[in-house]
Design an enzyme around this catalytic site. Structure first.
Site, PDB file in Angstrom:
ATOM      1  N   GLY A  99       0.841  -1.190   0.000  1.00 44.71           N
ATOM      2  CA  GLY A  99       0.000   0.000   0.000  1.00 44.71           C
ATOM      3  C   GLY A  99       0.876   1.240   0.000  1.00 44.71           C
ATOM      4  O   GLY A  99       2.060   1.165   0.353  1.00 44.71           O
TER       5      GLY A  99
ATOM      6  N   GLN B 211       3.128   9.901   1.552  1.00 43.97           N
ATOM      7  CA  GLN B 211       4.423   9.204   1.655  1.00 43.97           C
ATOM      8  C   GLN B 211       5.360   9.582   0.516  1.00 43.97           C
ATOM      9  O   GLN B 211       6.563   9.346   0.585  1.00 43.97           O
ATOM     10  CB  GLN B 211       4.224   7.684   1.683  1.00 43.97           C
ATOM     11  CG  GLN B 211       3.557   7.199   2.964  1.00 43.97           C
ATOM     12  CD  GLN B 211       3.366   5.706   2.964  1.00 43.97           C
ATOM     13  OE1 GLN B 211       2.402   5.204   2.410  1.00 43.97           O
ATOM     14  NE2 GLN B 211       4.291   4.982   3.571  1.00 43.97           N
TER      15      GLN B 211
ATOM     16  N   CYS C 139       5.859  -0.289   7.614  1.00 44.08           N
ATOM     17  CA  CYS C 139       5.514   0.906   6.846  1.00 44.08           C
ATOM     18  C   CYS C 139       6.727   1.319   6.023  1.00 44.08           C
ATOM     19  O   CYS C 139       7.845   1.350   6.534  1.00 44.08           O
ATOM     20  CB  CYS C 139       5.115   2.038   7.788  1.00 44.08           C
ATOM     21  SG  CYS C 139       4.630   3.553   6.934  1.00 44.08           S
ATOM     22  N   LEU C 140       6.496   1.661   4.770  1.00 41.47           N
ATOM     23  CA  LEU C 140       7.606   2.079   3.901  1.00 41.47           C
ATOM     24  C   LEU C 140       8.251   3.371   4.410  1.00 41.47           C
ATOM     25  O   LEU C 140       9.382   3.670   4.046  1.00 41.47           O
ATOM     26  CB  LEU C 140       7.116   2.253   2.458  1.00 41.47           C
ATOM     27  CG  LEU C 140       6.665   0.958   1.764  1.00 41.47           C
ATOM     28  CD1 LEU C 140       6.028   1.257   0.418  1.00 41.47           C
ATOM     29  CD2 LEU C 140       7.839  -0.010   1.605  1.00 41.47           C
TER      30      LEU C 140
ATOM     31  N   HIS D 134      -4.465   1.362   7.675  1.00 44.71           N
ATOM     32  CA  HIS D 134      -3.103   1.901   7.765  1.00 44.71           C
ATOM     33  C   HIS D 134      -2.943   3.073   6.780  1.00 44.71           C
ATOM     34  O   HIS D 134      -2.418   4.133   7.149  1.00 44.71           O
ATOM     35  CB  HIS D 134      -2.120   0.765   7.461  1.00 44.71           C
ATOM     36  CG  HIS D 134      -0.679   1.140   7.374  1.00 44.71           C
ATOM     37  ND1 HIS D 134       0.285   0.685   8.251  1.00 44.71           N
ATOM     38  CD2 HIS D 134      -0.004   1.932   6.491  1.00 44.71           C
ATOM     39  CE1 HIS D 134       1.466   1.182   7.911  1.00 44.71           C
ATOM     40  NE2 HIS D 134       1.320   1.944   6.841  1.00 44.71           N
ATOM     41  N   GLU D 135      -3.422   2.893   5.533  1.00 50.99           N
ATOM     42  CA  GLU D 135      -3.292   3.960   4.524  1.00 50.99           C
ATOM     43  C   GLU D 135      -4.183   5.155   4.866  1.00 50.99           C
ATOM     44  O   GLU D 135      -3.784   6.307   4.702  1.00 50.99           O
ATOM     45  CB  GLU D 135      -3.643   3.450   3.117  1.00 50.99           C
ATOM     46  CG  GLU D 135      -2.853   2.250   2.626  1.00 50.99           C
ATOM     47  CD  GLU D 135      -1.367   2.343   2.821  1.00 50.99           C
ATOM     48  OE1 GLU D 135      -0.845   3.468   2.944  1.00 50.99           O
ATOM     49  OE2 GLU D 135      -0.725   1.288   2.885  1.00 50.99           O
TER      50      GLU D 135
ATOM     51  N   HIS E 291      -2.595   7.373   7.298  1.00 50.24           N
ATOM     52  CA  HIS E 291      -1.604   8.278   6.690  1.00 50.24           C
ATOM     53  C   HIS E 291      -2.268   9.576   6.228  1.00 50.24           C
ATOM     54  O   HIS E 291      -1.670  10.654   6.321  1.00 50.24           O
ATOM     55  CB  HIS E 291      -0.925   7.624   5.481  1.00 50.24           C
ATOM     56  CG  HIS E 291       0.235   6.724   5.800  1.00 50.24           C
ATOM     57  ND1 HIS E 291       1.349   7.150   6.482  1.00 50.24           N
ATOM     58  CD2 HIS E 291       0.472   5.422   5.485  1.00 50.24           C
ATOM     59  CE1 HIS E 291       2.210   6.138   6.587  1.00 50.24           C
ATOM     60  NE2 HIS E 291       1.699   5.081   5.991  1.00 50.24           N
TER      61      HIS E 291
HETATM   62  O1  GNR Z   1       3.961  -2.585   2.537  1.00 47.94           O
HETATM   63  C1  GNR Z   1       3.338  -2.458   3.590  1.00 47.94           C
HETATM   64  N1  GNR Z   1       3.041  -3.547   4.332  1.00 47.94           N
HETATM   65  C2  GNR Z   1       2.173  -3.533   5.415  1.00 47.94           C
HETATM   66  C3  GNR Z   1       2.171  -4.629   6.264  1.00 47.94           C
HETATM   67  C4  GNR Z   1       1.319  -4.675   7.335  1.00 47.94           C
HETATM   68  C5  GNR Z   1       0.452  -3.633   7.567  1.00 47.94           C
HETATM   69  C6  GNR Z   1       0.460  -2.529   6.748  1.00 47.94           C
HETATM   70  C7  GNR Z   1       1.306  -2.475   5.671  1.00 47.94           C
HETATM   71  S1  GNR Z   1       1.302  -1.097   4.617  1.00 47.94           S
HETATM   72  C8  GNR Z   1       2.955  -1.107   4.061  1.00 47.94           C
HETATM   73  C9  GNR Z   1       3.172  -0.028   3.029  1.00 47.94           C
HETATM   74  C10 GNR Z   1       2.950   1.320   3.644  1.00 47.94           C
HETATM   75  O2  GNR Z   1       3.725   1.858   4.385  1.00 47.94           O
HETATM   76  N2  GNR Z   1       1.823   1.910   3.376  1.00 47.94           N
HETATM   77  O3  GNR Z   1       1.532   3.107   3.942  1.00 47.94           O
HETATM   78 NI    NI Z   2       2.642   3.168   5.819  1.00 54.92          NI
END
Ligand code: GNR
Ligand code: NI
Length: 172
Positions: A46, A51, A94-95, A136-137, A140
């Site tokens: 995601g 980001q 999270c990236l 999660h997204e 953000h």
């Molecule tokens: O790549 C991602 N893997 C992930 C694993 C578990 C819960 C959420 C994520 S999202 C993350 C990519 C990211 O930072 N998206 O904002």
């Molecule tokens: Ni993230």
């Protein structure tokens, strides 16, 4: 298409509340494609626009495995319309917090409405990994990171590691 640089914590831009997309036009479609390319290259499942430094309410998700056909989801101006009353715990990464992971508790399913890349309104009810990733997204978009859902002790440990990691990279 273009690869975009991903912002890392503690960059203050990650704390910003993103603004709704007012018009779904060609520039938004291009941004979504660039975000997907960036996410696939990372690799991640995601990516939210903030980001890559763009404070707009849009995100991309693709849960397909490497050997599966791509299943890109392009989501603009998402809003929660229904939410599970029961929570579930998943390990998140999270990236924007590279190589850091923690268990996070969230509602186990969520139903949203959003605009697709043509500007059409859609609905999506998600559970499992998709529910986790969507929440999660969407966090953000409000300047919230997964570490904001864990204890201050664990959060500070992760943030300190990131600063240290960056210092090591800078000095070699
Ligand atoms: O790549 C991602 N893997 C992930 C694993 C578990 C819960 C959420 C994520 S999202 C993350 C990519 C990211 O930072 N998206 O904002
Ligand atoms: Ni993230």
């Amino acid at each position: 298409m273009a690869l975009l640089p991903i912002i890392h914590a503690p960059d203050p831009r990650l704390k910003v509340k993103s603004a709704p997309v007012e018009k779904v036009d060609a520039s938004i479609a291009k941004l979504l494609d660039d975000m997907l390319q960036t996410m696939y290259a990372a690799p991640g499942i995601g990516l939210a626009a903030i980001q890559v430094g763009v404070p707009k309410r849009l995100l991309v998700i693709d849960l397909a495995k490497d050997d599966e056909p791509k299943q890109p989801l392009k989501i603009i101006n998402p809003e929660v319309i229904d939410l599970a009353e029961t929570d579930k715990i998943w390990e998140e990464g999270c990236l924007s917090l590279p190589e850091q992971y923690a268990e996070v508790e969230r509602p186990e399913w969520v139903e949203i409405k959003y605009l697709d890349e043509t500007g059409a309104e859609r609905r999506l009810k998600a559970d499992g990994v998709l529910a986790v990733c969507l929440q999660h997204e969407m966090d953000h978009l409000d300047g919230i990171l997964f570490v904001d859902h864990i204890s201050a002790v664990k959060r500070n440990m992760i943030l300190r590691k990131l600063v240290k990691q960056r210092r090591m990279k800078a000095t070699g």
